[in-house]
Design an enzyme around this catalytic site. Structure first.
Site, PDB file in Angstrom:
ATOM      1  N   THR A  50      -5.736   1.889 -11.531  1.00  0.00           N
ATOM      2  CA  THR A  50      -6.497   0.823 -10.849  1.00  0.00           C
ATOM      3  C   THR A  50      -6.421  -0.474 -11.651  1.00  0.00           C
ATOM      4  O   THR A  50      -6.157  -1.547 -11.102  1.00  0.00           O
ATOM      5  CB  THR A  50      -7.981   1.231 -10.711  1.00  0.00           C
ATOM      6  OG1 THR A  50      -8.064   2.369  -9.871  1.00  0.00           O
ATOM      7  CG2 THR A  50      -8.826   0.093 -10.136  1.00  0.00           C
ATOM      8  N   GLN A  54      -1.746  -4.789  -9.059  1.00  0.00           N
ATOM      9  CA  GLN A  54      -1.609  -6.245  -8.902  1.00  0.00           C
ATOM     10  C   GLN A  54      -1.929  -6.671  -7.479  1.00  0.00           C
ATOM     11  O   GLN A  54      -2.802  -7.477  -7.216  1.00  0.00           O
ATOM     12  CB  GLN A  54      -0.166  -6.667  -9.216  1.00  0.00           C
ATOM     13  CG  GLN A  54       0.238  -6.470 -10.646  1.00  0.00           C
ATOM     14  CD  GLN A  54       1.699  -6.839 -10.885  1.00  0.00           C
ATOM     15  OE1 GLN A  54       2.454  -7.118  -9.953  1.00  0.00           O
ATOM     16  NE2 GLN A  54       2.093  -6.844 -12.136  1.00  0.00           N
ATOM     17  N   GLY A  56      -3.181  -5.629  -4.351  1.00  0.00           N
ATOM     18  CA  GLY A  56      -4.481  -5.772  -3.746  1.00  0.00           C
ATOM     19  C   GLY A  56      -4.934  -4.589  -2.946  1.00  0.00           C
ATOM     20  O   GLY A  56      -4.543  -3.455  -3.208  1.00  0.00           O
ATOM     21  N   GLU A 120       2.261  -7.672   2.538  1.00  0.00           N
ATOM     22  CA  GLU A 120       3.177  -6.886   1.695  1.00  0.00           C
ATOM     23  C   GLU A 120       4.065  -6.047   2.602  1.00  0.00           C
ATOM     24  O   GLU A 120       3.846  -5.987   3.816  1.00  0.00           O
ATOM     25  CB  GLU A 120       2.382  -5.993   0.732  1.00  0.00           C
ATOM     26  CG  GLU A 120       1.689  -6.779  -0.374  1.00  0.00           C
ATOM     27  CD  GLU A 120       0.881  -5.933  -1.332  1.00  0.00           C
ATOM     28  OE1 GLU A 120       0.748  -4.717  -1.100  1.00  0.00           O
ATOM     29  OE2 GLU A 120       0.377  -6.498  -2.307  1.00  0.00           O
ATOM     30  N   HIS A 238       8.601   1.953  -6.752  1.00  0.00           N
ATOM     31  CA  HIS A 238       8.363   0.556  -6.374  1.00  0.00           C
ATOM     32  C   HIS A 238       9.697  -0.185  -6.484  1.00  0.00           C
ATOM     33  O   HIS A 238      10.409  -0.027  -7.477  1.00  0.00           O
ATOM     34  CB  HIS A 238       7.323  -0.069  -7.297  1.00  0.00           C
ATOM     35  CG  HIS A 238       6.786  -1.370  -6.780  1.00  0.00           C
ATOM     36  ND1 HIS A 238       7.525  -2.526  -6.760  1.00  0.00           N
ATOM     37  CD2 HIS A 238       5.578  -1.689  -6.256  1.00  0.00           C
ATOM     38  CE1 HIS A 238       6.795  -3.503  -6.239  1.00  0.00           C
ATOM     39  NE2 HIS A 238       5.605  -3.018  -5.929  1.00  0.00           N
ATOM     40  N   ARG A 284       8.491   0.435   1.589  1.00  0.00           N
ATOM     41  CA  ARG A 284       9.045   0.555   0.238  1.00  0.00           C
ATOM     42  C   ARG A 284      10.276   1.455   0.123  1.00  0.00           C
ATOM     43  O   ARG A 284      11.225   1.124  -0.582  1.00  0.00           O
ATOM     44  CB  ARG A 284       7.981   1.120  -0.686  1.00  0.00           C
ATOM     45  CG  ARG A 284       7.377   0.047  -1.460  1.00  0.00           C
ATOM     46  CD  ARG A 284       6.279   0.519  -2.301  1.00  0.00           C
ATOM     47  NE  ARG A 284       5.400  -0.640  -2.379  1.00  0.00           N
ATOM     48  CZ  ARG A 284       4.255  -0.650  -3.004  1.00  0.00           C
ATOM     49  NH1 ARG A 284       3.813   0.421  -3.576  1.00  0.00           N
ATOM     50  NH2 ARG A 284       3.539  -1.749  -3.039  1.00  0.00           N
ATOM     51  N   HIS A 344       6.221   4.822  -9.253  1.00  0.00           N
ATOM     52  CA  HIS A 344       5.017   3.990  -9.140  1.00  0.00           C
ATOM     53  C   HIS A 344       3.801   4.779  -8.647  1.00  0.00           C
ATOM     54  O   HIS A 344       2.733   4.665  -9.225  1.00  0.00           O
ATOM     55  CB  HIS A 344       5.343   2.850  -8.171  1.00  0.00           C
ATOM     56  CG  HIS A 344       4.220   1.896  -7.931  1.00  0.00           C
ATOM     57  ND1 HIS A 344       3.618   1.204  -8.962  1.00  0.00           N
ATOM     58  CD2 HIS A 344       3.595   1.496  -6.786  1.00  0.00           C
ATOM     59  CE1 HIS A 344       2.668   0.415  -8.456  1.00  0.00           C
ATOM     60  NE2 HIS A 344       2.628   0.593  -7.144  1.00  0.00           N
ATOM     61  N   ARG A 379       3.726   5.882   1.029  1.00  0.00           N
ATOM     62  CA  ARG A 379       2.467   5.112   1.144  1.00  0.00           C
ATOM     63  C   ARG A 379       2.738   3.664   1.541  1.00  0.00           C
ATOM     64  O   ARG A 379       3.645   3.013   1.008  1.00  0.00           O
ATOM     65  CB  ARG A 379       1.745   5.142  -0.199  1.00  0.00           C
ATOM     66  CG  ARG A 379       0.490   4.306  -0.259  1.00  0.00           C
ATOM     67  CD  ARG A 379      -0.104   4.360  -1.643  1.00  0.00           C
ATOM     68  NE  ARG A 379       0.801   3.790  -2.610  1.00  0.00           N
ATOM     69  CZ  ARG A 379       0.692   2.562  -3.094  1.00  0.00           C
ATOM     70  NH1 ARG A 379      -0.303   1.791  -2.723  1.00  0.00           N
ATOM     71  NH2 ARG A 379       1.555   2.108  -3.972  1.00  0.00           N
ATOM     72  N   SER A 384      -3.682   2.240  -1.374  1.00  0.00           N
ATOM     73  CA  SER A 384      -4.230   3.222  -2.326  1.00  0.00           C
ATOM     74  C   SER A 384      -5.622   2.856  -2.820  1.00  0.00           C
ATOM     75  O   SER A 384      -6.476   3.732  -2.957  1.00  0.00           O
ATOM     76  CB  SER A 384      -3.285   3.417  -3.509  1.00  0.00           C
ATOM     77  OG  SER A 384      -2.774   2.192  -3.908  1.00  0.00           O
TER      78      SER A 384
HETATM   79  C1  SIN Z   1       2.224  -4.276  -5.663  1.00  0.00           C
HETATM   80  O1  SIN Z   1       1.510  -5.206  -6.015  1.00  0.00           O
HETATM   81  O2  SIN Z   1       3.362  -4.408  -5.222  1.00  0.00           O
HETATM   82  C2  SIN Z   1       1.678  -2.914  -5.770  1.00  0.00           C
HETATM   83  C3  SIN Z   1       0.738  -2.669  -4.698  1.00  0.00           C
HETATM   84  C4  SIN Z   1       0.721  -1.205  -4.386  1.00  0.00           C
HETATM   85  O3  SIN Z   1       1.378  -0.418  -5.040  1.00  0.00           O
HETATM   86  O4  SIN Z   1       0.067  -0.853  -3.409  1.00  0.00           O
END
Ligand code: SIN
Length: 535
Positions: A50, A54, A56, A120, A238, A284, A344, A379, A384
């Protein structure tokens, strides 16, 4: 199996929460409204996945967004394995839980119109809340940890390593055995209910974004206690993790692409646009495979994030990332940022229902260590932290409303075991072997070979029966056990789906849609039909 010395220190608390990421902190705060909680963490209160998050927290708060769209995006990313009822719960209860975080004092970024939302990969709308630009997890963890610290009804033990979950004669969780580093001895904690919020497992891999504590301890302990595990073959990589020889890896948030950065090769050519309609903002697993394809073609080790169109926005909106890049000698305003995929997030974990209840009565799991069915095979970014607050809240409230007190005084599965000392070189060797066999591209031969190696390692670690001598290698044993289960599930799933890609079975096998692998130490793996996963 009962093998505890009579003089072992025993303490009793109503509730035991293990892990201090968002799920553990939130569960402790919810439970403490009822009775005293012992919150145990492996290092300090702030050492968790946690804290390093980064991007959110994804949540439907804007008028341009709908819950149906968030559900649809989550199911699309999950590639046919999400549990629809859990996804609905996540999305529908998310806004209330996020408002509670805000009421507790978490300060998300705002502009004149109110909370600012970004986008994202895999999201069809702007729906990611963030704090201090790219320090969302840090803001949440600091705020909740401070509240926890001030509460007299939450007792915090730091520097304490989970060894085993203990059960009574009826098979109900009765507490846990820990190694308390300060005392240099094991301590048995007895509790009415146990919440495992032990976080992620990135340290299974050589290249990862996780802190040192992410060694799958909760998953391994729950498995040894007989709990069911699910979706172990799905580990998310990631796409954009900073890569420079001799420099530590760190995340370059997906939100950087959400705000305009593009992925290019050494020649500055864009390669994602032809691969998916959402280009760089595809889910992803799609972006990771796009990068791997480009790396194979170019025979390079990295691709690049071109942030030139963002100008000062990178420094202003992502101050943490910007500073880390400058420290690493990269000026993103004039240079391209070298990145490659790294491990990740673990989608697999301890199987729970939508109240965080595991297959062992009295044992709950939430956060990354749990498998609630919301992530499926991949995911959706920033789901998360949302999962952590929604399901920790539900677990705590289920516990508060249940009578979990154990009737039996006997512990049936608790034994102390001495583990062989593992050197950092051995650990490194195992990481390399596992990364080769079980990262983004897998095949039968390397998986089988890795399973055999892991079996031998587990036997070496546990070969000395008796009381604990050197206990600090417990997490190495845990990692080997969980690696073996991941490799076994990856071998079983003869298809490619979401984050799981088999070179020898490169296509999706539609007959395996909604079929999930469930492991338990009590029996062989089973394929379970997920009847709620309908898209
Ligand atoms: C990210 O900031 O790319 C990670 C966010 C995440 O893993 O949900």
């Amino acid at each position: 199996m009962l093998n505890l010395p009579d003089n072992i220190e025993r303490v009793t608390y109503p509730y035991l929460v293990i892990g201090a990421g968002l799920a553990g902190l939130n569960a402790a705060l919810e439970l403490a409204a009822n009775k005293t909680v012992l919150l145990v963490c492996k290092e300090g209160l702030l050492e968790s996945n946690t804290f390093y998050a980064q991007g959110g927290i994804a949540v439907v708060l804007s008028r341009e967004d709908t819950k149906e769209l968030h559900i649809k995006d989550t199911l699309n990313a999950g590639a046919g394995l999400c549990h629809l009822d859990s996804v609905r719960t996540l999305v529908e209860e998310g806004p209330t839980r996020v408002r509670e975080l805000i009421n507790r004092g978490v300060f998300f970024d705002r502009d004149e119109q109110g909370l600012t939302l970004t986008r994202e990969g895999g999201h069809s709308r702007q729906r990611i809340l963030h704090a201090q630009g790219d320090a969302t997890g840090r803001e949440i963890a600091l705020c909740l940890a401070e509240i926890v610290f001030k509460r007299e009804d939450i007792i915090v033990w730091t520097q304490t390593e989970l060894l085993e979950i203990v059960l009574d004669a009826e098979g109900q969780a009765k507490g846990a055995l820990f190694y308390v580093k300060e005392k240099q001895k094991p301590v048995l904690v007895i509790a009415e209910a146990v919440v495992l919020a032990t976080g992620g497992a990135g340290q299974l891999y050589l290249n990862n974004t996780n802190p040192k504590v992410a060694t799958a301890d909760g998953v391994a302990a729950a498995y040894r206690a007989g709990a069911k595990l699910m979706d172990m073959e799905f580990f998310q990589f990631h796409p954009t993790v900073f890569y420079k020889q001799g420099w530590p890896r760190f995340l370059v948030s997906e939100a950087v692409r959400g705000e305009g950065a593009i992925l290019v090769n050494k020649q500055g050519e864009r390669f994602m646009s032809g691969l998916h309609p959402l280009g760089e903002l595809a889910p992803r697993d799609v972006v990771v495979r796009g990068i791997l394809k480009e790396l194979k073609r170019s025979k390079e080790q990295v691709v690049y994030l071109d942030t030139s169109t963002m100008k000062r926005k990178l420094a202003d909106r992502f101050p943490k990332i910007y500073n880390m890049l400058r420290q690493a000698g990269v000026n993103p305003e004039v240079e391209m940022v070298p990145v490659a995929p790294a491990a990740h997030y673990f989608m697999g974990g301890i199987l729970t229902d939508s109240y965080g209840e595991t297959s062992i009565p009295g044992l709950f799991a939430c956060g990354e260590t749990a498998c609630t069915g919301v992530h499926g095979a991949n995911r959706l970014a920033s789901n998360s932290l949302l999962e952590a607050i929604v399901f920790s809240y539900r677990a705590a409230n289920k516990i508060k409303n249940s009578l979990w007190r154990s009737q039996s005084g006997f512990f049936v599965n608790t034994h102390l075991r001495k583990t062989n000392v593992v050197t950092t070189e051995t650990d490194l060797k195992q990481k390399v072997q596992f990364e080769l066999a079980c990262s983004t591209i897998r095949n039968k031969k390397t998986l089988q070979k890795n399973i055999l190696l892991l079996q031998a390692e587990i036997e070496t670690y546990t070969g000395i029966p008796g009381f604990y001598g050197e206990l600090l290698t417990q997490h190495y044993l845990n990692m080997s056990m969980v690696r073996r289960l991941i490799a076994m599930a990856a071998l079983q799933r003869e298809e490619s789906r979401g984050a799981h890609y088999r070179l020898d079975f490169p296509e999706v096998n539609e007959t395996l849609r909604m079929n999930q692998i469930v492991f338990s130490s009590k029996g062989e793996e089973v394929w379970a039909w997920n009847s709620t996963g309908l898209l």
